[in-house]
Design a protein around this motif. Structure first.
Motif, PDB file in Angstrom:
ATOM      1  N   PRO A 194      -2.524 -32.972   4.093  1.00 61.18           N
ATOM      2  CA  PRO A 194      -2.854 -33.743   2.887  1.00 61.18           C
ATOM      3  C   PRO A 194      -4.338 -34.058   2.758  1.00 61.18           C
ATOM      4  O   PRO A 194      -4.865 -34.102   1.641  1.00 61.18           O
ATOM      5  CB  PRO A 194      -2.009 -35.011   3.020  1.00 61.18           C
ATOM      6  N   TRP A 201      -5.933 -30.847   1.452  1.00 62.58           N
ATOM      7  CA  TRP A 201      -5.458 -30.572   0.094  1.00 62.58           C
ATOM      8  C   TRP A 201      -6.071 -31.550  -0.907  1.00 62.58           C
ATOM      9  O   TRP A 201      -6.459 -31.155  -2.022  1.00 62.58           O
ATOM     10  CB  TRP A 201      -3.939 -30.613   0.041  1.00 62.58           C
ATOM     11  N   THR A 202      -6.211 -32.802  -0.531  1.00 62.31           N
ATOM     12  CA  THR A 202      -6.805 -33.794  -1.429  1.00 62.31           C
ATOM     13  C   THR A 202      -8.211 -33.383  -1.828  1.00 62.31           C
ATOM     14  O   THR A 202      -8.599 -33.451  -3.007  1.00 62.31           O
ATOM     15  CB  THR A 202      -6.818 -35.177  -0.763  1.00 62.31           C
ATOM     16  N   ARG A 243      -8.159 -29.677  -3.857  1.00 58.07           N
ATOM     17  CA  ARG A 243      -7.748 -29.686  -5.266  1.00 58.07           C
ATOM     18  C   ARG A 243      -8.850 -30.250  -6.145  1.00 58.07           C
ATOM     19  O   ARG A 243      -9.037 -29.799  -7.281  1.00 58.07           O
ATOM     20  CB  ARG A 243      -6.435 -30.451  -5.435  1.00 58.07           C
ATOM     21  N   THR A 288      -6.909 -23.831  -4.335  1.00 60.95           N
ATOM     22  CA  THR A 288      -5.458 -23.795  -4.493  1.00 60.95           C
ATOM     23  C   THR A 288      -4.758 -23.962  -3.155  1.00 60.95           C
ATOM     24  O   THR A 288      -5.370 -23.848  -2.084  1.00 60.95           O
ATOM     25  CB  THR A 288      -5.023 -22.458  -5.105  1.00 60.95           C
ATOM     26  N   LEU A 289      -3.460 -24.180  -3.228  1.00 64.02           N
ATOM     27  CA  LEU A 289      -2.674 -24.234  -2.000  1.00 64.02           C
ATOM     28  C   LEU A 289      -2.602 -22.874  -1.307  1.00 64.02           C
ATOM     29  O   LEU A 289      -2.404 -22.800  -0.089  1.00 64.02           O
ATOM     30  CB  LEU A 289      -1.271 -24.762  -2.293  1.00 64.02           C
ATOM     31  N   LEU A 321       6.061 -29.036   0.722  1.00 70.03           N
ATOM     32  CA  LEU A 321       5.058 -29.995   0.275  1.00 70.03           C
ATOM     33  C   LEU A 321       5.258 -30.356  -1.182  1.00 70.03           C
ATOM     34  O   LEU A 321       5.457 -29.475  -2.028  1.00 70.03           O
ATOM     35  CB  LEU A 321       3.652 -29.397   0.460  1.00 70.03           C
ATOM     36  N   PRO A 365       2.945 -31.425  -3.739  1.00 68.25           N
ATOM     37  CA  PRO A 365       1.484 -31.481  -3.782  1.00 68.25           C
ATOM     38  C   PRO A 365       0.914 -32.527  -4.720  1.00 68.25           C
ATOM     39  O   PRO A 365      -0.250 -32.927  -4.548  1.00 68.25           O
ATOM     40  CB  PRO A 365       1.097 -30.076  -4.239  1.00 68.25           C
ATOM     41  N   ASP A 366       1.683 -32.984  -5.679  1.00 70.22           N
ATOM     42  CA  ASP A 366       1.161 -33.950  -6.654  1.00 70.22           C
ATOM     43  C   ASP A 366       1.541 -35.388  -6.325  1.00 70.22           C
ATOM     44  O   ASP A 366       1.118 -36.310  -7.024  1.00 70.22           O
ATOM     45  CB  ASP A 366       1.643 -33.588  -8.057  1.00 70.22           C
ATOM     46  N   TYR A 415      -3.318 -36.880  -1.486  1.00 70.30           N
ATOM     47  CA  TYR A 415      -2.342 -36.054  -2.189  1.00 70.30           C
ATOM     48  C   TYR A 415      -1.621 -35.160  -1.195  1.00 70.30           C
ATOM     49  O   TYR A 415      -2.215 -34.678  -0.225  1.00 70.30           O
ATOM     50  CB  TYR A 415      -3.040 -35.177  -3.226  1.00 70.30           C
ATOM     51  N   GLY A 416      -0.328 -34.917  -1.478  1.00 70.41           N
ATOM     52  CA  GLY A 416       0.444 -33.987  -0.683  1.00 70.41           C
ATOM     53  C   GLY A 416       1.358 -34.674   0.311  1.00 70.41           C
ATOM     54  O   GLY A 416       0.919 -35.045   1.399  1.00 70.41           O
TER      55      GLY A 416
END
Length: 453
Positions: free
Chosen positions: A339, A342-343, A346, A351-352, A386, A388-389, A414-415
């Motif tokens: 997370p 990813w935070t 994004r 992207t993931l 996951l 993701p949002d 996020y995630g």
């Protein structure tokens, strides 16, 4: 094809070619098909529809200090692998130091394996160590299955794992190159560190000045020259100085076999935001300024950095005193790496699919684990599910790490990892560990080096 015993469906399956709606069929712990989302259900198979949750390949974290045995008050294979499972990590590779004994001989490796075997909730590989005087132990460790060898170029922080002097580094790397092994290096130049202002007191700016970028850059330049001379394979650990990226890119163009990693804390935290006395942010090399972080992200986007791994290096809370000179250096993030990255990713337009490449495919390739790191036929059925949002706020008391100290405390990320699967078995569900069966034994396996193809 064996009859599937499990099918996971998602409208966003992260395949090597990118995300798509798919159903992933599993038999005996391996992926046997990646088919259409609405493919008919196989007879007798368990089917789970994940809807819009993303099905990622399980993360592979090749830089984890488990500290077990010997310093189990700091961490241990049980809590570390529970944290890994809760955070979507299905494979980790244990560093050879901070445990007692360190993994510098085959008998020490067997001691560590015996401890890990009893409490591994995820699959575990092992690094060996290259220290003064153990060159004769390197090939036996390689033959026993370690994935490579770690070396320090300056004091490691623990007396039982001393650094290599330049002549010792040459001896070790020549030996490792002789059997096709990999040397991974904590690359900071001891001479430049010794010449920098000593770190004392609570001010982070003083600590940062004690670990200048030049120390990383100089050490990496020397490592490149030696790897070129000996035709050796080397890897730069926990890169924090983006200034070194042009050196590494140029070396690759010239045929030097060098790879490099960075860590979530270098990509998500900045020197400007570290409060005085907040030694939970201390690590070596250090978290640097925002402009340097931007350059690291640019290196990731350009493919100049091969992977992102945690360098999870915990300690007991009493060692995180408010003086940056005396506090133990290490960031605890094993459960939070996905997370956290990813935070930040994004927000920067990544992207993931990028995150899966950096945190799963890349680390698996580094250590030659060709059954890990991707959702494709023939790989182990290792997954992270996951949302993701969705967001959550980091509560240290909710972490599985033995010592719940983290630089991410109070941050909203996020995630949300909804579940984690290891070889087709759900081992974590919304943060709860679920892999203990009728025998009450966790299901992680010990991994050994595979011959490179």
């Amino acid at each position: 094809m064996p009859e599937p015993d499990l099918v996971l469906r998602s409208r966003r399956v992260m395949t090597p070619d990118g995300p798509r709606a798919a159903s992933v069929s599993v038999a005996d712990g391996r992926i046997v098909a990646v088919g259409p989302y609405d493919a008919p259900d196989p007879d007798g198979a368990r089917v789970e529809d994940l809807g819009d949750a993303v099905l990622l390949p399980g993360l592979v974290d090749t830089h984890v200090h488990v500290n077990d045995p010997g310093r189990t008050a700091w961490e241990g294979f049980g809590p570390a692998t529970r944290a890994a499972a809760a955070g979507g990590v299905t494979t980790l590779v244990d560093m050879p130091l901070n445990s007692v004994p360190p993994t510098t001989t085959v008998p020490a490796l067997e001691v560590k394996r015996a401890v890990a075997r009893r409490s591994a909730h995820v699959d575990i590989g092992f690094w060996g160590g290259a220290v003064p005087g153990n060159a004769p132990d390197l090939r036996p460790l390689h033959d026993a299955g370690v994935l490579g060898f770690k070396a320090f170029l300056l004091p490691s922080g623990v007396d039982e794992f001393p650094p290599l002097a330049p002549d010792q580094l040459r001896t070790a790397l020549r030996e490792i190159a002789g059997f096709g092994g990999l040397l991974i290096v904590h690359a900071e130049d001891a001479r430049l560190i010794d010449g920098a202002p000593p770190p004392t007191g609570p001010r982070y700016t003083d600590f940062l000045a004690s670990r200048p970028r030049a120390a990383e850059n100089e050490a990496i330049a020397g490592l490149i020259a030696l790897a070129h001379e000996l035709d050796a394979r080397v890897h730069v650990l926990h890169l924090s100085s983006a200034d070194a990226l042009p050196l590494i890119a140029d070396a690759r163009r010239k045929g030097v076999r060098i790879t490099v990693e960075t860590c979530p804390h270098f990509l998500t935290l900045t020197a400007e935001e570290v409060p005085d006395g907040a030694t939970e942010f201390k690590c070596c090399p250090p978290i640097r300024e925002a402009a340097n972080q931007d350059a690291l992200w640019a290196g990731l986007a350009a493919g100049e950095i091969d992977c992102v791994v945690s360098d999870h290096s915990p300690c007991t809370a009493d060692l995180k005193v408010g003086d940056f000179g005396r506090a133990w250096g290490g960031i605890s993030s094993l459960q939070l790496g996905l997370p956290a990255v990813w935070t930040a990713a994004r927000r920067r337009g990544h992207t993931l699919h990028d995150v899966a490449r950096w945190m799963s495919t890349g680390p698996a390739a580094l250590v030659g684990l060709d059954r890990k790191g991707a959702i494709e036929v023939g790989r182990d059925a290792d997954f992270a599910v996951l949302a993701p949002d969705e967001t959550f706020t980091v509560d240290p008391t909710a972490l599985h790490h033995r010592n719940q100290v983290t630089a991410y405390a109070g941050r909203t990320l996020y995630g949300v990892v909804r579940s984690t699967w290891l070889r087709g078995r759900k081992i974590a569900d919304h943060g709860a560990i679920t892999d203990r069966g009728a025998t009450s034994e966790p299901t992680g396996r010990l991994l050994e080096r595979q011959p490179r193809r």
